[in-house]
Each structure stands twice: as C-alpha cells, then as structure tokens.
Design an enzyme around this catalytic site. Sequence first.
Site, PDB file in Angstrom:
ATOM      1  CG  ASP A   8      -2.075  -1.014   1.282  1.00  0.00           C
ATOM      2  OD1 ASP A   8      -2.109  -1.807   0.242  1.00  0.00           O
ATOM      3  OD2 ASP A   8      -2.877  -1.025   2.105  1.00  0.00           O
ATOM      4  CG  ASP A 129     -12.852  -1.882  -1.063  1.00  0.00           C
ATOM      5  OD1 ASP A 129     -12.520  -3.074  -1.463  1.00  0.00           O
ATOM      6  OD2 ASP A 129     -12.308  -0.831  -1.553  1.00  0.00           O
TER       7      ASP A 129
END
EC number: 5.3.1.16
Length: 255
Positions: A8, A129
């Site tokens: 990330d 998500d």
Amino acid sequence: MEIIPAIDLLDSVCVRLHQGDYEKVTRFSEDPVDQALSWQKQGATRLHLVDLDGAKSGEPVNDSCVRAITSALNIPVQLGGGVRTLERAEELLAYGLEQVILGTVAIEQPQLVKQLAQRNPGRIIVGIDAKNGKVATRGWISQSEVNATDLASDFNAAGIAAIISTDIATDGTLEGPNLESLRAMANASSVPVIASGGVGCMADLLSLLALEPYGVSGVIVGRALYDGKVDLKEAIRAIGDGRLQDPPTSKPLMA
C-alpha cells in the site's frame, strides 16, 4: 490458492492502514521497489499494489513509484486506488500493469467497467470493499447503501477477471478473515473471488481453503507478512500450488 502480497503506497512509502483509517498509518518500508523485489524473491507469483493517495483523491500521486515497481519485477502486478476513468485505466495497462482494480467506478459508473472489461479481456478486476455488507467507496471514506453481493452479481456477465472482496472491519486487524461474507460473495459471483482483509496467521490461510470449492481463488496478505505473523514461503507451501493440503470436498461451512 494464490497468495498475493500487498504493498500500500502513501506518499511513495509502503504503509498499512488499520480498518482503512488514514489517521492510523503504520510505515513499513521507505523503499517500495526493494520491498516488491523481496516478495518476488520469496516466491510471490503476483503483487497487489494500492495507491492510497489515489483512492482518496482520485489523483495519480504515486505513478513514478508504481512504474518503478512494475519495471523492476518479472511477475504480474495489479493496481487499485483512484482508477476512475477509461483513459486512466488504459494508461496504466499500457505501461506494464497486468491488471487494474476498479472500485468506486464499479458502483458509480458500472457501464464504464463493463466497457473496459470488453476492451481489455482478463485485465479488469472489480474491487468490492464492504463494511457490514454495504459497499464503501472513495478510499472507504464514503459509505453506500448498496449490498456488496448485489454489486458482485451485477458483473457476472461483464467479462471481468475477478472480484477482490475486502472486509473493511477486519482489514489490518490480524483478527482473521470474514469467512461468512466471503462465502456469500463467492456464491453471488460467477468469477473468481480474491479474499482481502484480516489474515493474521497461517491458520487463517488454511481456513480459506474451505472456500476454494466455492470460487475463492486467492488471498491478499499485507500486515501479517510485514509483522512476521506469516512467512510467505511457508504460506505458499501450505496453500499454494503444490501444497500438501487439499480443499475440503464437503461443504461444512454455513449454508
């Protein structure tokens, strides 16, 4: 089952967020290219990149870093975060990414996702998500009223390569994946589902094998690798190609 290490990116640094909270950042590596090469050396067959700045702002803040990682590796790289136009998606594919992940636009502009999938077979992934079963967008800042499983089923005939199912409540917690939501997602989808969020130990990875017969084909692992809770080489031996374990043939989990 494919184990996919995650990097990330926030300001071109390798970090992890806790439950998607940008105020709860842990920095793990100042050199994402070196980190990516390390995962490749340990046996990774694919790398999962997230542009956290892009997810939040929609701007390609980490492009130079993404390009450097893609150029350095010999394995496929997939990227999500802030990819919200056809032009942006195809720009990323053109400079070497194997796949792009579309999240926010999947709910806001589903026809765009379907168009991209038709133009780029096997290279478009939908990222769903969810928190409490509802889809979140724009870097998890906005919460919708759309059911995650309904969104998944909307893309069954679209030609996408896979769905990445992230459970926000478990992401970055090391508390174990949400098997129930993954099972529901796999049942709703006709394409492979990749699990994301919550893996904290080898037992969590082994538990996912029970979902492989339903269509869960891979798992993205982040914090557990960085914290040393999971060793990538051992994990690949345990549940990857050539593993000793076979997925259960019965269906012992929730109906």
